[in-house]
Design a protein around this motif. Sequence first.
Motif, short mmCIF file in Angstrom:
data_model
loop_
_atom_site.label_atom_id
_atom_site.label_comp_id
_atom_site.label_asym_id
_atom_site.label_seq_id
_atom_site.Cartn_x
_atom_site.Cartn_y
_atom_site.Cartn_z
N ALA A 181 99.69 54.33 -39.16
CA ALA A 181 99.38 55.48 -40.02
C ALA A 181 100.46 55.71 -41.06
CB ALA A 181 99.19 56.73 -39.15
N LYS A 184 100.67 52.86 -43.68
CA LYS A 184 99.57 53.01 -44.63
C LYS A 184 99.88 54.08 -45.66
CE LYS A 184 95.29 52.36 -46.06
NZ LYS A 184 94.85 51.06 -46.67
N SER A 185 100.44 55.20 -45.21
CA SER A 185 100.77 56.29 -46.13
C SER A 185 101.89 55.89 -47.09
CB SER A 185 101.18 57.54 -45.35
OG SER A 185 102.48 57.41 -44.78
N THR A 190 97.97 47.07 -43.93
CA THR A 190 98.11 47.19 -42.49
C THR A 190 97.15 46.24 -41.77
OG1 THR A 190 96.52 49.02 -42.44
CG2 THR A 190 98.86 49.58 -42.60
N TYR A 212 92.60 56.67 -35.89
CA TYR A 212 93.43 56.02 -36.90
C TYR A 212 92.72 54.84 -37.57
CZ TYR A 212 97.09 58.77 -34.69
OH TYR A 212 97.85 59.81 -34.19
N ASP A 214 90.98 54.61 -40.18
CA ASP A 214 91.13 54.57 -41.63
C ASP A 214 92.49 54.04 -42.07
OD1 ASP A 214 88.60 55.61 -41.89
OD2 ASP A 214 89.25 57.66 -42.24
N ASP A 215 93.42 53.93 -41.13
CA ASP A 215 94.76 53.43 -41.46
C ASP A 215 94.87 51.92 -41.29
OD1 ASP A 215 95.88 56.03 -41.95
OD2 ASP A 215 95.83 56.35 -39.78
#
Length: 235
Positions: A181, A184-185, A190, A212, A214-215
């Motif tokens: 997470a 990714k941010s 990833t 998670y 979407d990460d």
Amino acid sequence: MTELPDPHRFSHVTDWVFDLDNTLYPHHTNLFSQIDVRMTSYVSELLSLSREDARTLQKELYREYGTTLAGLMERHRIDPDDFLQKVHDIDYSWLVPDPSLGTAIRQLPGRKFIFTNGNRSHAERAARQLGILDHFDDIFDIVAADLTPKPARQTYERFAALHAVTGPKAVMFEDLARNLAVPKSLGMTTVLVVPRNFEPTFSEIWERDADYEDDVDFVTDDLGSFLSRIVGTAD
């Protein structure tokens, strides 16, 4: 189940960051089970608990603090060096050397790092047994992280600052989606490394990371094949 990636999706990458346990070596080798048993023994001896109660507490600490070590330090002020030495006193012959993985890692363009919640000695011994240690530029371990484990944001930021890693030029490989997470941010690509065919042992409730999804940019159950595709050596 590996979906081989388009190599062009990784053409921007200059820094390759790999978790160790159940990532650089596959889940089915079961090496981490030795560490898991030793952690249970440590908790049992420290607090005079039965193995069953010690394991229950161990998993509680893992869920709440990210690692058993972090929880024991917070609640019981243990010596982290003693803990790390004892739980990593294991048999590394369980790992089979992986020349093809080594070749793929060596051929990746740019720098390569191991980023682990374990200690450096464990990472070195495991990577050496796999035959891949010499292909890495450095190891960022729990000590370098000031004993703050992934997925804490400050740990990733500490790693990135130490090695001048720029998120958009980096990729992170991990076996736990929750640990992707923050990367990714930060702009990293990833990759989630899962057990071969999603082995049943992977489906313990406390290891599920559905929140998670979407990460995660890519998923593979064969890291060697995935990397070989990137460097153009896949069949």
